[in-house]
Design an enzyme around this catalytic site. Structure first.
Site, PDB file in Angstrom:
ATOM      1  N   GLY A  92       0.835  -1.198   0.000  1.00 29.20           N
ATOM      2  CA  GLY A  92       0.000   0.000   0.000  1.00 29.20           C
ATOM      3  C   GLY A  92       0.861   1.234   0.000  1.00 29.20           C
ATOM      4  O   GLY A  92       2.087   1.173   0.090  1.00 29.20           O
ATOM      5  N   GLY A  95       0.370   9.210   2.123  1.00 28.31           N
ATOM      6  CA  GLY A  95       1.144  10.424   2.255  1.00 28.31           C
ATOM      7  C   GLY A  95       2.495  10.192   2.890  1.00 28.31           C
ATOM      8  O   GLY A  95       3.464  10.903   2.604  1.00 28.31           O
ATOM      9  N   VAL A  99       4.540   0.997   1.567  1.00 26.13           N
ATOM     10  CA  VAL A  99       4.687  -0.151   2.457  1.00 26.13           C
ATOM     11  C   VAL A  99       4.892  -1.406   1.612  1.00 26.13           C
ATOM     12  O   VAL A  99       4.108  -1.672   0.698  1.00 26.13           O
ATOM     13  CB  VAL A  99       3.453  -0.325   3.360  1.00 26.13           C
ATOM     14  CG1 VAL A  99       3.681  -1.476   4.344  1.00 26.13           C
ATOM     15  CG2 VAL A  99       3.161   0.955   4.108  1.00 26.13           C
ATOM     16  N   ASP A 215      -4.569   9.820  17.206  1.00 26.56           N
ATOM     17  CA  ASP A 215      -5.038   9.577  15.839  1.00 26.56           C
ATOM     18  C   ASP A 215      -5.749   8.226  15.754  1.00 26.56           C
ATOM     19  O   ASP A 215      -5.491   7.431  14.846  1.00 26.56           O
ATOM     20  CB  ASP A 215      -3.866   9.633  14.860  1.00 26.56           C
ATOM     21  CG  ASP A 215      -4.321   9.905  13.429  1.00 26.56           C
ATOM     22  OD1 ASP A 215      -5.462  10.384  13.250  1.00 26.56           O
ATOM     23  OD2 ASP A 215      -3.547   9.646  12.491  1.00 26.56           O
TER      24      ASP A 215
END
Length: 425
Positions: A92, A95, A99, A215
């Protein structure tokens, strides 16, 4: 976002010591979202200045790396582990960077042939952007010290010139976001994920040196092969208040739709901001909808605003339940989770429960009495416009429509007010 004019005026005369480019921070997406190609919300940041009375003594990069108990990989080793970062190893991107799937020896942690040894996920930071480096270092700092079954395991890192990489345990099911909004998830799996994520947050909040995750969202909850939940992406984590302080004042950063209203409005951060975010994820688990979804009618785009009128009403709760459940959920258990979510998203932070209390309540829902699926649950599909069905028992007035301005946060894509808050590193 609240009225920030007073603090903005005060901050205008103060030097802005944060050199991060907000546009770069706004694109922050991490390993946790693979293999998703969409984002669960837009991340954002508000410029800030430092209040030196609040600054703790920071650790240097050298001190963090030398005390992390993590393996320091070379770039060459990680190239070998990922087949030189070839596209077929890509899991994947976002920003933050890319990965890749890799393989290392389980004992020596040396690179292994593809298909042998231990599978890992290697996150490669994009070289541009100081903010990205700060988040990389923060992740090494926290995950190098914190170990828990509901936190993703960080195995090592690489710092080689402009190259910054992180090596994690591989989570074969990807993120909660990938499953919840695309595929059916049974009620039992949803409850299991909620409990695991609550354990992770409770561990952080109750640690000797309290950690505020900052987050918490569906894309940062990773799932192993048995759907055990683990929190990932600690780039925005923050040390909690010390002494008799109730909060830390810091730069406003996070993801729209999940961030607590008092934190967005003032920059005052406490563990109760994480509790609010957890409540939003509970709503996502109940409804199968994203925290913010501009494809819905205006009154339904903000999940908190849309669901709030139904959460305390047993008779109307079915109207917001995820249709992908096909009615196969326990009405008693669903109402209990709705009640917990309603407590977590209270507007006043001090009125929200502690995560340890939330965890205890969720664990009680594993009792069989909460898991009897009722055949009376309405399973009829919503209309194509997204409106909820009326009660099969009697006609009821349509639900109260909330204006878009009722949301404490600006809609995704809207410019943020130039609110400046104190920053703590």
């Amino acid at each position: 976002m609240g009225n920030c004019m007073d603090t903005a005026a005060a901050a205008a005369a103060a030097p802005d010591t944060n050199n991060a480019d907000p546009s770069k921070a706004a694109s922050k997406t991490t390993y946790s979202s693979y293999p998703s190609t969409t984002k669960s919300g837009s991340s954002w940041t508000v410029p800030s200045y430092k209040d030196r009375s609040d600054l703790p003594t920071p650790r240097t990069e050298g001190e963090i790396l030398s005390s992390s108990n993590l393996k320091a990989f070379t770039l060459s080793e990680l190239k070998n582990a990922t087949k030189n970062f070839k596209p077929d190893s890509l899991l994947g991107e976002g920003g933050f960077g890319y990965v890749y799937k890799g393989w290392i020896d389980e004992q020596t942690l040396a690179p292994a042939r593809p298909g042998s040894g231990m599978v890992v996920a290697v996150k490669k930071l994009k070289p541009e952007g100081f903010q990205g480096h700060k988040e990389w270092l923060t992740e090494v700092d926290y995950l190098g010290q914190l170990h828990h079954e509901n936190l993703v395991k960080l195995i090592g890192y690489c710092s080689d010139g402009d190259n910054r990489l992180l090596v994690y345990e591989y989570m074969p099911k990807g993120s909660l976001e990938n499953h919840l909004f695309r595929h059916p998830l049974s009620w039992g799996i949803r409850l299991k994920v909620a409990i695991g994520a609550a354990r992770g947050l409770s561990f952080l909040h109750d640690a000797e040196n309290q950690v505020i995750y900052r987050d918490f969202k569906a894309s940062n909850i990773l799932l192993d092969s048995e759907f055990n939940a683990k929190l990932s992406d600690f780039g925005l984590a923050k040390a909690g208040p010390t002494g008799d302080r109730t909060h830390v004042s810091t730069q406003v950063m996070g993801t729209r739709g999940y961030a607590a209203p008092e934190y967005v409005a003032t920059g005052r951060l406490s563990v109760k901001a994480d509790v609010y975010s957890f409540g939003v994820v509970l709503l996502e688990l109940l409804t199968g909808r994203r925290a913010l979804d501009k494809s819905k009618p205006a009154s339904e785009q903000n999940l908190v605003d849309w669901t709030r009128p139904y959460l305390g009403d047993k008779r109307r709760l079915y109207r917001i339940m995820d249709m992908k459940l096909g009615g196969q959920y326990p009405k008693k258990g669903a109402h209990a989770i709705a009640t917990i979510a309603l407590q977590c998203i209270r507007s006043e932070a001090k009125m929200r429960p502690q995560m340890s209390e939330v965890l205890e309540k969720l664990q009680q829902l594993q009792d069989p009495k909460y898991n009897v699926t009722s055949p009376q649950v309405d399973t009829r599909r919503r209309s194509s416009s997204g409106s909820v069905p009326r009660s099969p028992m009697r006609m009821q007035p349509s639900p109260r429509r909330l204006s878009a301005s009722a949301s404490p946060l600006p809609a995704a894509g809207s410019p943020l007010p130039a609110c400046r808050t104190a920053q703590v590193h």
